[in-house]
Design a protein around this motif. Structure first.
Motif, mmCIF file in Angstrom:
data_model
loop_
_atom_site.group_PDB
_atom_site.id
_atom_site.type_symbol
_atom_site.label_atom_id
_atom_site.label_comp_id
_atom_site.label_asym_id
_atom_site.label_seq_id
_atom_site.Cartn_x
_atom_site.Cartn_y
_atom_site.Cartn_z
ATOM 1 N N PHE A 169 -14.158 2.889 -113.476
ATOM 2 C CA PHE A 169 -13.814 2.208 -114.719
ATOM 3 C C PHE A 169 -12.572 2.825 -115.358
ATOM 4 C CE2 PHE A 169 -18.369 0.531 -115.502
ATOM 5 C CZ PHE A 169 -18.041 -0.675 -114.903
ATOM 6 N N ALA A 170 -12.369 4.123 -115.125
ATOM 7 C CA ALA A 170 -11.171 4.780 -115.668
ATOM 8 C C ALA A 170 -9.917 4.212 -115.006
ATOM 9 C CB ALA A 170 -11.247 6.282 -115.452
ATOM 10 N N THR A 171 -9.964 3.959 -113.679
ATOM 11 C CA THR A 171 -8.800 3.347 -113.018
ATOM 12 C C THR A 171 -8.594 1.923 -113.516
ATOM 13 O OG1 THR A 171 -10.041 2.448 -111.121
ATOM 14 C CG2 THR A 171 -9.253 4.710 -110.946
ATOM 15 N N PHE A 172 -9.694 1.231 -113.836
ATOM 16 C CA PHE A 172 -9.581 -0.092 -114.436
ATOM 17 C C PHE A 172 -8.816 -0.001 -115.751
ATOM 18 C CE2 PHE A 172 -11.362 -3.396 -117.281
ATOM 19 C CZ PHE A 172 -11.025 -4.515 -116.552
ATOM 20 N N GLY A 173 -9.093 1.035 -116.532
ATOM 21 C CA GLY A 173 -8.412 1.226 -117.810
ATOM 22 C C GLY A 173 -6.942 1.572 -117.674
ATOM 23 N N VAL B 112 -18.856 -7.793 -121.456
ATOM 24 C CA VAL B 112 -19.700 -8.760 -120.750
ATOM 25 C C VAL B 112 -19.267 -8.943 -119.297
ATOM 26 C CG1 VAL B 112 -20.437 -11.174 -120.663
ATOM 27 C CG2 VAL B 112 -20.338 -9.970 -122.852
ATOM 28 N N SER B 113 -17.975 -9.148 -119.061
ATOM 29 C CA SER B 113 -17.531 -9.540 -117.717
ATOM 30 C C SER B 113 -17.187 -8.365 -116.804
ATOM 31 C CB SER B 113 -16.323 -10.480 -117.807
ATOM 32 O OG SER B 113 -15.217 -9.823 -118.364
ATOM 33 N N VAL B 114 -17.078 -7.149 -117.335
ATOM 34 C CA VAL B 114 -16.814 -5.984 -116.477
ATOM 35 C C VAL B 114 -18.013 -5.036 -116.498
ATOM 36 C CG1 VAL B 114 -15.294 -4.028 -116.003
ATOM 37 C CG2 VAL B 114 -14.331 -6.184 -116.801
ATOM 38 N N PHE B 115 -18.316 -4.442 -117.664
ATOM 39 C CA PHE B 115 -19.496 -3.584 -117.736
ATOM 40 C C PHE B 115 -20.760 -4.392 -117.452
ATOM 41 C CE2 PHE B 115 -23.100 -1.944 -120.197
ATOM 42 C CZ PHE B 115 -23.237 -0.697 -119.599
ATOM 43 N N GLY B 116 -20.781 -5.653 -117.898
ATOM 44 C CA GLY B 116 -21.944 -6.495 -117.683
ATOM 45 C C GLY B 116 -22.284 -6.680 -116.221
ATOM 46 N N ILE B 117 -21.272 -6.726 -115.354
ATOM 47 C CA ILE B 117 -21.529 -6.857 -113.916
ATOM 48 C C ILE B 117 -22.301 -5.650 -113.410
ATOM 49 C CG2 ILE B 117 -20.425 -6.870 -111.644
ATOM 50 C CD1 ILE B 117 -18.232 -8.598 -112.790
ATOM 51 N N ALA C 21 -13.427 -0.257 -123.120
ATOM 52 C CA ALA C 21 -14.726 -0.905 -123.334
ATOM 53 C C ALA C 21 -15.727 -0.638 -122.207
ATOM 54 C CB ALA C 21 -14.534 -2.408 -123.554
ATOM 55 N N PRO C 22 -15.397 -0.897 -120.913
ATOM 56 C CA PRO C 22 -16.383 -0.613 -119.862
ATOM 57 C C PRO C 22 -16.716 0.877 -119.768
ATOM 58 C CG PRO C 22 -14.634 -2.052 -119.063
ATOM 59 C CD PRO C 22 -14.179 -1.516 -120.384
ATOM 60 N N PHE C 23 -15.691 1.729 -119.946
ATOM 61 C CA PHE C 23 -15.912 3.176 -119.860
ATOM 62 C C PHE C 23 -16.821 3.643 -120.996
ATOM 63 C CE2 PHE C 23 -14.955 7.582 -120.763
ATOM 64 C CZ PHE C 23 -14.905 8.168 -119.505
ATOM 65 N N ILE C 24 -16.517 3.222 -122.233
ATOM 66 C CA ILE C 24 -17.319 3.622 -123.390
ATOM 67 C C ILE C 24 -18.748 3.109 -123.254
ATOM 68 C CG2 ILE C 24 -17.647 3.227 -125.866
ATOM 69 C CD1 ILE C 24 -14.621 3.339 -126.191
ATOM 70 N N ALA C 25 -18.897 1.852 -122.810
ATOM 71 C CA ALA C 25 -20.227 1.288 -122.642
ATOM 72 C C ALA C 25 -21.037 2.087 -121.622
ATOM 73 C CB ALA C 25 -20.128 -0.179 -122.214
ATOM 74 N N SER C 26 -20.413 2.436 -120.509
ATOM 75 C CA SER C 26 -21.096 3.210 -119.476
ATOM 76 C C SER C 26 -21.423 4.613 -119.982
ATOM 77 C CB SER C 26 -20.212 3.285 -118.225
ATOM 78 O OG SER C 26 -20.876 3.930 -117.173
ATOM 79 N N THR D 196 -29.182 0.896 -124.886
ATOM 80 C CA THR D 196 -27.948 0.167 -125.212
ATOM 81 C C THR D 196 -27.735 0.018 -126.713
ATOM 82 O OG1 THR D 196 -29.147 -1.939 -125.009
ATOM 83 C CG2 THR D 196 -27.972 -1.130 -123.048
ATOM 84 N N ILE D 197 -28.555 0.667 -127.521
ATOM 85 C CA ILE D 197 -28.430 0.508 -128.966
ATOM 86 C C ILE D 197 -27.095 1.026 -129.482
ATOM 87 C CG2 ILE D 197 -29.594 2.706 -129.445
ATOM 88 C CD1 ILE D 197 -29.772 -0.527 -131.550
ATOM 89 N N THR D 198 -26.595 2.119 -128.891
ATOM 90 C CA THR D 198 -25.311 2.667 -129.346
ATOM 91 C C THR D 198 -24.151 1.740 -129.002
ATOM 92 O OG1 THR D 198 -25.280 3.975 -127.308
ATOM 93 C CG2 THR D 198 -26.009 5.088 -129.316
ATOM 94 N N ILE D 199 -24.223 1.090 -127.850
ATOM 95 C CA ILE D 199 -23.185 0.121 -127.483
ATOM 96 C C ILE D 199 -23.205 -1.038 -128.469
ATOM 97 C CG2 ILE D 199 -22.276 -1.384 -125.677
ATOM 98 C CD1 ILE D 199 -23.872 0.223 -123.657
#
Length: 477
Positions: A70-74, A270-275, A395-400, A410-413
């Protein structure tokens, strides 16, 4: 004898006049280019969540491998502001058309190389390093492409459909998600796990070279925009640079970044972390790709109508309506997904992406109309890439990270998601609508007075030089 009030005309949701040929070519060129650029971005996002941890970060603990992927995605998002500065400045100085050809080719070449990269097991550390470099080039090119395609199209468009044409460029994102997830769903469904990890994931990236060739041909058919050529008169009188744009419009850019945050934050959670979340909470990879694909297909319709309505009711109102929808989605998303029901999860993902993309339809025109012509590319690009850097990239990194930090909760997200959207809505309530690309005053609303109707019709005729017998001075046919 008192005069009666003049009757008010009901404005149609669809324009009644025909667009000039160059406007139609610009729409085709921009939509195709946007779809290709976002297709590569969408494929990378899906692979970052599912394949890259096993191929390029397999020496790490699985949880750390996902974080690294996810970091490389960022990285692509961190490159986008730099691309926005460089290509935005060039686009304001030498024109939109030349810059868009450059960004298009750069993105295609980077994606092709990603598709050819050997895994970590073959070349060691060079594999993830090359992946990061190519991802940087992707982001750098998209930093100039996303805004440039919108401007090229809107500056060619008649005044009564500029938001709609800008929305069509935004449509490239969900269209690419549909195409990418359809292809990945088919590949993962017909190939074995070993075959998909070996070569199946490469197919979408390798197809880029054929799409780039078609896209270049289409873009060569589009002329420079009349609005830009007229705006060259401003350049003769003023010297501008990215530093000048930032110094004179920093407050506007910050407000635009925050206003757009609900859309990008929702889309990438939704579309990246959600996957990743769905594939580890009871859904197969094929089911997950299918959910994302169907949801993005529905969001294409939302963008279409969002663009139509943004030309009638105003860009900011449409963005705000979409943001309110994402607020509801943020509250409910994980609770619904955790039920494990395919139909309910599909409905929840679709609602989140449809509302986000409905609001996204107002972004292009809202950003463009906040800046004068000779600063428009730079200012719009910096605002758009800044929003993606601050809110989408992490977003995906923070969510993960938050999921791991809270022991899988997932309450913090959800709290992070909701608070950001609420702040953005308050910000939009305090904002005003911009001016037209020519510097005039907008007339929004479904009903117009006779004078407003005449003024709008005159403005539409003035911005359709291709259909007029003669062109105004300084405007190319």
């Amino acid at each position: 004898m008192s005069q009666t009030a003049s009757p008010r005309t009901k404005r149609p949701l669809r324009p009644t006049t025909s667009a000039p040929p160059q406007a139609k070519r610009a729409v085709v060129s921009g939509t195709f280019g946007s779809a290709l650029e976002w297709f590569d971005f969408a494929v990378y996002g899906a692979m970052a969540a599912t394949v890259f941890p096993a191929l390029f970060f397999n020496e790490m603990d699985p949880a750390m491998g996902i974080l690294a992927s996810f970091a490389t995605f960022g990285v692509g998002f961190f490159a986008r502001p730099l691309g926005g500065i460089v290509f935005g400045h060039l686009g304001d100085r030498i024109g939109r058309r030349k810059v868009l050809l450059t960004t298009f080719i750069s993105m295609g070449v980077a994606s092709l190389i990603i598709g050819l990269l050997p895994p970590y097991s073959a070349i060691g550390l060079a594999a993830p390093l090359l992946l990061v470099v190519m991802r940087f080039i992707q982001g750098f090119a998209l930093g100039g492409e996303a805004t440039g395609a919108q401007l090229m199209t809107m500056e060619h468009a008649p005044t009564d459909r500029r938001a709609f044409y800008g929305a069509l460029m935004a449509m490239g994102s969900p269209v690419s998600q549909v195409a990418a997830n359809l292809m990945l769903a088919v590949l993962s469904g017909v190939l074995s796990e070993a075959a998909f990890l070996s070569w199946g994931w490469r197919v979408p990236f390798l197809l880029s070279i054929a799409l780039v060739a078609v896209g270049i041909y289409i873009r060569l058919k589009v002329e420079e925009t009349p609005v830009y050529q007229e705006g060259m008169k401003e350049l003769a009188q003023e010297t501008t640079s990215p530093a000048v744009v930032i110094r004179t419009h920093w407050a506007t850019m910050l407000r635009l970044m925050l206003a757009f945050s609900p859309i990008v934050l929702t889309f990438y959670i939704v579309s990246v972390f959600g996957i990743s979340y769905l594939t580890t909470h009871g859904f197969t990879r094929s089911q997950t790709f299918t959910i994302i694909m169907i949801s993005n297909f529905l969001s294409v319709i939302a963008i279409w109508w969002g663009g139509r309505l943004a030309d009638v009711y105003g860009r900011r109102k449409i963005l705000m309506v979409g943001s309110i929808g994402t607020l509801v989605a943020a509250v409910l998303f994980f609770a619904v997904v955790d039920l494990g029901s395919f139909p309910l999860t599909l409905g929840m993902v679709a609602f989140a992406l449809v509302t986000a993309q409905f609001g996204n339809a107002g972004q292009g025109a809202l950003f463009a109309e906040a800046f004068p012509t000779h600063m428009r590319y730079t200012g719009s690009a910096l605002s758009l890439t800044g929003a993606n850097l601050i809110f989408a990239a992490p977003a995906p990194f923070i969510a993960s990270w938050l999921t791991g930090l809270s022991g899988g909760s997932t309450i913090t997200i959800t709290i992070f998601w909701v608070v950001t959207i609420a702040a953005a809505i308050v910000n939009m309530l305090l904002m005003g609508d911009g001016r037209t690309l020519e510097g005039g005053t907008h007339r929004f609303g479904r009903y117009l007075s006779a004078d407003e109707t005449q003024a709008e019709e005159a403005s539409a005729r003035a911005t359709a030089p291709a259909t007029a017998p003669t062109a105004p001075a300084g405007v190319a046919r």
